[in-house]
Structure formats: C-alpha cells, structure tokens
Design a protein around this motif. Structure first.
Motif, PDB file in Angstrom:
ATOM      1  N   LYS A  34     -25.500 -29.442 -13.613  1.00  0.00           N
ATOM      2  CA  LYS A  34     -25.980 -29.762 -14.961  1.00  0.00           C
ATOM      3  C   LYS A  34     -24.824 -29.713 -15.967  1.00  0.00           C
ATOM      4  O   LYS A  34     -24.721 -30.577 -16.842  1.00  0.00           O
ATOM      5  CB  LYS A  34     -27.084 -28.778 -15.395  1.00  0.00           C
ATOM      6  N   VAL A  35     -23.962 -28.712 -15.843  1.00  0.00           N
ATOM      7  CA  VAL A  35     -22.824 -28.588 -16.754  1.00  0.00           C
ATOM      8  C   VAL A  35     -21.867 -29.762 -16.556  1.00  0.00           C
ATOM      9  O   VAL A  35     -21.358 -30.331 -17.524  1.00  0.00           O
ATOM     10  CB  VAL A  35     -22.111 -27.224 -16.578  1.00  0.00           C
ATOM     11  N   LYS A  36     -21.641 -30.174 -15.320  1.00  0.00           N
ATOM     12  CA  LYS A  36     -20.772 -31.318 -15.033  1.00  0.00           C
ATOM     13  C   LYS A  36     -21.373 -32.590 -15.624  1.00  0.00           C
ATOM     14  O   LYS A  36     -20.684 -33.392 -16.252  1.00  0.00           O
ATOM     15  CB  LYS A  36     -20.586 -31.453 -13.513  1.00  0.00           C
ATOM     16  N   ARG A  37     -22.659 -32.782 -15.433  1.00  0.00           N
ATOM     17  CA  ARG A  37     -23.336 -33.964 -15.987  1.00  0.00           C
ATOM     18  C   ARG A  37     -23.245 -33.955 -17.510  1.00  0.00           C
ATOM     19  O   ARG A  37     -22.975 -34.984 -18.131  1.00  0.00           O
ATOM     20  CB  ARG A  37     -24.802 -33.997 -15.525  1.00  0.00           C
ATOM     21  N   ALA A  38     -23.454 -32.783 -18.117  1.00  0.00           N
ATOM     22  CA  ALA A  38     -23.356 -32.663 -19.571  1.00  0.00           C
ATOM     23  C   ALA A  38     -21.948 -33.035 -20.039  1.00  0.00           C
ATOM     24  O   ALA A  38     -21.777 -33.752 -21.024  1.00  0.00           O
ATOM     25  CB  ALA A  38     -23.718 -31.251 -20.019  1.00  0.00           C
ATOM     26  N   SER A  39     -20.941 -32.588 -19.322  1.00  0.00           N
ATOM     27  CA  SER A  39     -19.556 -32.905 -19.656  1.00  0.00           C
ATOM     28  C   SER A  39     -19.326 -34.410 -19.590  1.00  0.00           C
ATOM     29  O   SER A  39     -18.702 -35.007 -20.489  1.00  0.00           O
ATOM     30  CB  SER A  39     -18.615 -32.172 -18.701  1.00  0.00           C
ATOM     31  N   ASP A  40     -19.835 -35.048 -18.546  1.00  0.00           N
ATOM     32  CA  ASP A  40     -19.709 -36.502 -18.404  1.00  0.00           C
ATOM     33  C   ASP A  40     -20.423 -37.231 -19.549  1.00  0.00           C
ATOM     34  O   ASP A  40     -19.902 -38.211 -20.091  1.00  0.00           O
ATOM     35  CB  ASP A  40     -20.283 -36.974 -17.064  1.00  0.00           C
ATOM     36  N   LEU A  41     -21.601 -36.755 -19.904  1.00  0.00           N
ATOM     37  CA  LEU A  41     -22.368 -37.385 -20.983  1.00  0.00           C
ATOM     38  C   LEU A  41     -21.658 -37.236 -22.330  1.00  0.00           C
ATOM     39  O   LEU A  41     -21.636 -38.164 -23.134  1.00  0.00           O
ATOM     40  CB  LEU A  41     -23.775 -36.786 -21.057  1.00  0.00           C
ATOM     41  N   ILE A  42     -21.072 -36.071 -22.566  1.00  0.00           N
ATOM     42  CA  ILE A  42     -20.327 -35.849 -23.808  1.00  0.00           C
ATOM     43  C   ILE A  42     -19.153 -36.812 -23.884  1.00  0.00           C
ATOM     44  O   ILE A  42     -18.918 -37.437 -24.920  1.00  0.00           O
ATOM     45  CB  ILE A  42     -19.866 -34.381 -23.915  1.00  0.00           C
ATOM     46  N   SER A  43     -18.422 -36.951 -22.791  1.00  0.00           N
ATOM     47  CA  SER A  43     -17.292 -37.889 -22.764  1.00  0.00           C
ATOM     48  C   SER A  43     -17.755 -39.315 -23.022  1.00  0.00           C
ATOM     49  O   SER A  43     -17.116 -40.070 -23.766  1.00  0.00           O
ATOM     50  CB  SER A  43     -16.573 -37.820 -21.414  1.00  0.00           C
ATOM     51  N   PHE A  44     -18.872 -39.700 -22.407  1.00  0.00           N
ATOM     52  CA  PHE A  44     -19.431 -41.036 -22.602  1.00  0.00           C
ATOM     53  C   PHE A  44     -19.782 -41.257 -24.077  1.00  0.00           C
ATOM     54  O   PHE A  44     -19.428 -42.280 -24.658  1.00  0.00           O
ATOM     55  CB  PHE A  44     -20.675 -41.219 -21.728  1.00  0.00           C
ATOM     56  N   CYS A  45     -20.475 -40.292 -24.684  1.00  0.00           N
ATOM     57  CA  CYS A  45     -20.886 -40.415 -26.087  1.00  0.00           C
ATOM     58  C   CYS A  45     -19.671 -40.490 -27.008  1.00  0.00           C
ATOM     59  O   CYS A  45     -19.643 -41.300 -27.939  1.00  0.00           O
ATOM     60  CB  CYS A  45     -21.797 -39.255 -26.483  1.00  0.00           C
ATOM     61  N   GLN A  46     -18.671 -39.664 -26.753  1.00  0.00           N
ATOM     62  CA  GLN A  46     -17.465 -39.694 -27.574  1.00  0.00           C
ATOM     63  C   GLN A  46     -16.778 -41.053 -27.468  1.00  0.00           C
ATOM     64  O   GLN A  46     -16.318 -41.602 -28.467  1.00  0.00           O
ATOM     65  CB  GLN A  46     -16.502 -38.581 -27.160  1.00  0.00           C
ATOM     66  N   GLY A  47     -16.709 -41.593 -26.262  1.00  0.00           N
ATOM     67  CA  GLY A  47     -16.105 -42.908 -26.062  1.00  0.00           C
ATOM     68  C   GLY A  47     -16.869 -43.996 -26.792  1.00  0.00           C
ATOM     69  O   GLY A  47     -16.278 -44.878 -27.418  1.00  0.00           O
ATOM     70  N   LYS A  48     -18.199 -43.937 -26.735  1.00  0.00           N
ATOM     71  CA  LYS A  48     -19.035 -44.911 -27.435  1.00  0.00           C
ATOM     72  C   LYS A  48     -18.803 -44.840 -28.936  1.00  0.00           C
ATOM     73  O   LYS A  48     -18.674 -45.855 -29.611  1.00  0.00           O
ATOM     74  CB  LYS A  48     -20.520 -44.646 -27.169  1.00  0.00           C
ATOM     75  N   LEU A  49     -18.747 -43.623 -29.460  1.00  0.00           N
ATOM     76  CA  LEU A  49     -18.540 -43.453 -30.900  1.00  0.00           C
ATOM     77  C   LEU A  49     -17.173 -43.975 -31.317  1.00  0.00           C
ATOM     78  O   LEU A  49     -17.040 -44.647 -32.351  1.00  0.00           O
ATOM     79  CB  LEU A  49     -18.686 -41.976 -31.297  1.00  0.00           C
ATOM     80  N   ARG A  50     -16.151 -43.692 -30.522  1.00  0.00           N
ATOM     81  CA  ARG A  50     -14.795 -44.179 -30.834  1.00  0.00           C
ATOM     82  C   ARG A  50     -14.745 -45.700 -30.826  1.00  0.00           C
ATOM     83  O   ARG A  50     -14.192 -46.311 -31.738  1.00  0.00           O
ATOM     84  CB  ARG A  50     -13.778 -43.618 -29.836  1.00  0.00           C
ATOM     85  N   SER A  51     -15.319 -46.320 -29.804  1.00  0.00           N
ATOM     86  CA  SER A  51     -15.268 -47.784 -29.722  1.00  0.00           C
ATOM     87  C   SER A  51     -16.083 -48.424 -30.840  1.00  0.00           C
ATOM     88  O   SER A  51     -15.690 -49.453 -31.391  1.00  0.00           O
ATOM     89  CB  SER A  51     -15.716 -48.287 -28.352  1.00  0.00           C
ATOM     90  N   THR A  52     -17.198 -47.815 -31.214  1.00  0.00           N
ATOM     91  CA  THR A  52     -18.001 -48.328 -32.318  1.00  0.00           C
ATOM     92  C   THR A  52     -17.231 -48.219 -33.626  1.00  0.00           C
ATOM     93  O   THR A  52     -17.220 -49.153 -34.432  1.00  0.00           O
ATOM     94  CB  THR A  52     -19.346 -47.572 -32.418  1.00  0.00           C
ATOM     95  N   GLU A  53     -16.559 -47.095 -33.826  1.00  0.00           N
ATOM     96  CA  GLU A  53     -15.762 -46.908 -35.038  1.00  0.00           C
ATOM     97  C   GLU A  53     -14.649 -47.951 -35.113  1.00  0.00           C
ATOM     98  O   GLU A  53     -14.408 -48.544 -36.175  1.00  0.00           O
ATOM     99  CB  GLU A  53     -15.163 -45.505 -35.055  1.00  0.00           C
ATOM    100  N   GLU A  54     -13.991 -48.209 -33.984  1.00  0.00           N
ATOM    101  CA  GLU A  54     -12.926 -49.213 -33.950  1.00  0.00           C
ATOM    102  C   GLU A  54     -13.467 -50.599 -34.282  1.00  0.00           C
ATOM    103  O   GLU A  54     -12.846 -51.359 -35.020  1.00  0.00           O
ATOM    104  CB  GLU A  54     -12.239 -49.216 -32.585  1.00  0.00           C
ATOM    105  N   GLU A  55     -14.640 -50.931 -33.725  1.00  0.00           N
ATOM    106  CA  GLU A  55     -15.252 -52.235 -33.995  1.00  0.00           C
ATOM    107  C   GLU A  55     -15.591 -52.397 -35.469  1.00  0.00           C
ATOM    108  O   GLU A  55     -15.319 -53.428 -36.073  1.00  0.00           O
ATOM    109  CB  GLU A  55     -16.536 -52.405 -33.181  1.00  0.00           C
ATOM    110  N   VAL A  56     -16.198 -51.361 -36.039  1.00  0.00           N
ATOM    111  CA  VAL A  56     -16.586 -51.407 -37.445  1.00  0.00           C
ATOM    112  C   VAL A  56     -15.343 -51.543 -38.327  1.00  0.00           C
ATOM    113  O   VAL A  56     -15.320 -52.345 -39.267  1.00  0.00           O
ATOM    114  CB  VAL A  56     -17.420 -50.161 -37.830  1.00  0.00           C
ATOM    115  N   THR A  57     -14.297 -50.792 -38.021  1.00  0.00           N
ATOM    116  CA  THR A  57     -13.050 -50.873 -38.782  1.00  0.00           C
ATOM    117  C   THR A  57     -12.471 -52.287 -38.718  1.00  0.00           C
ATOM    118  O   THR A  57     -12.032 -52.836 -39.735  1.00  0.00           O
ATOM    119  CB  THR A  57     -12.026 -49.848 -38.251  1.00  0.00           C
ATOM    120  N   LYS A  58     -12.493 -52.880 -37.522  1.00  0.00           N
ATOM    121  CA  LYS A  58     -11.982 -54.236 -37.356  1.00  0.00           C
ATOM    122  C   LYS A  58     -12.805 -55.239 -38.177  1.00  0.00           C
ATOM    123  O   LYS A  58     -12.247 -56.110 -38.848  1.00  0.00           O
ATOM    124  CB  LYS A  58     -12.000 -54.612 -35.869  1.00  0.00           C
ATOM    125  N   ILE A  59     -14.108 -55.096 -38.164  1.00  0.00           N
ATOM    126  CA  ILE A  59     -14.985 -55.998 -38.919  1.00  0.00           C
ATOM    127  C   ILE A  59     -14.724 -55.855 -40.416  1.00  0.00           C
ATOM    128  O   ILE A  59     -14.642 -56.853 -41.141  1.00  0.00           O
ATOM    129  CB  ILE A  59     -16.472 -55.729 -38.576  1.00  0.00           C
TER     130      ILE A  59
END
Length: 67
Positions: A34-59
């Motif tokens: 469960k802790v490993k899965r949580a770690s993976d999910l946190i990394s996924f969410c952080q990556g999504k937020l970063r890419s969304t921020e980059e897209e918005v900045t570019k727009i």
C-alpha cells in the motif's frame, strides 16, 4: 502506472489508501504494498500537475504574444 489513469482516480485511490492506513485496517502483510502504491500515485499526481502547469504557462505565453 496504468495508461488510462486520471489525476482524479489516482487522487481518490491515494485518499482511500491514506484512510486505510490511518484507521489501521491494513494488515501488516500488505502495508508495504500500500505504501509503495501510494508513493507511485503521489509521483503520478505530481507529474500530472507539473505537465498541466507547463501547458497552461505555454498557452498564456501564446496568448500574450497574440496581443
């Protein structure tokens, strides 16, 4: 990570894992999983937020250049 996983689904699963751990409803045998899965999910969410921020900045930059 699953290819079709959305931020919302990942966040929901993360909240469920946190709740299970907080209420101690997770057996010691699966706690590490469960802790490993949580770690993976946190990394996924952080990556999504970063890419969304980059897209918005570019727009925004594109919109500024058009004015």
């Amino acid at each position: 990570m699953e290819e079709n996983l959305t931020y919302e689904a990942a966040y929901q699963e993360l909240a469920e894992i946190a709740q299970e751990i907080e209420t101690e409803s997770v057996s010691v045998d699966v706690l590490a999983q469960k802790v490993k899965r949580a770690s993976d999910l946190i990394s996924f969410c952080q990556g999504k937020l970063r890419s969304t921020e980059e897209e918005v900045t570019k727009i925004i930059k594109q919109m500024d250049n058009q004015s």
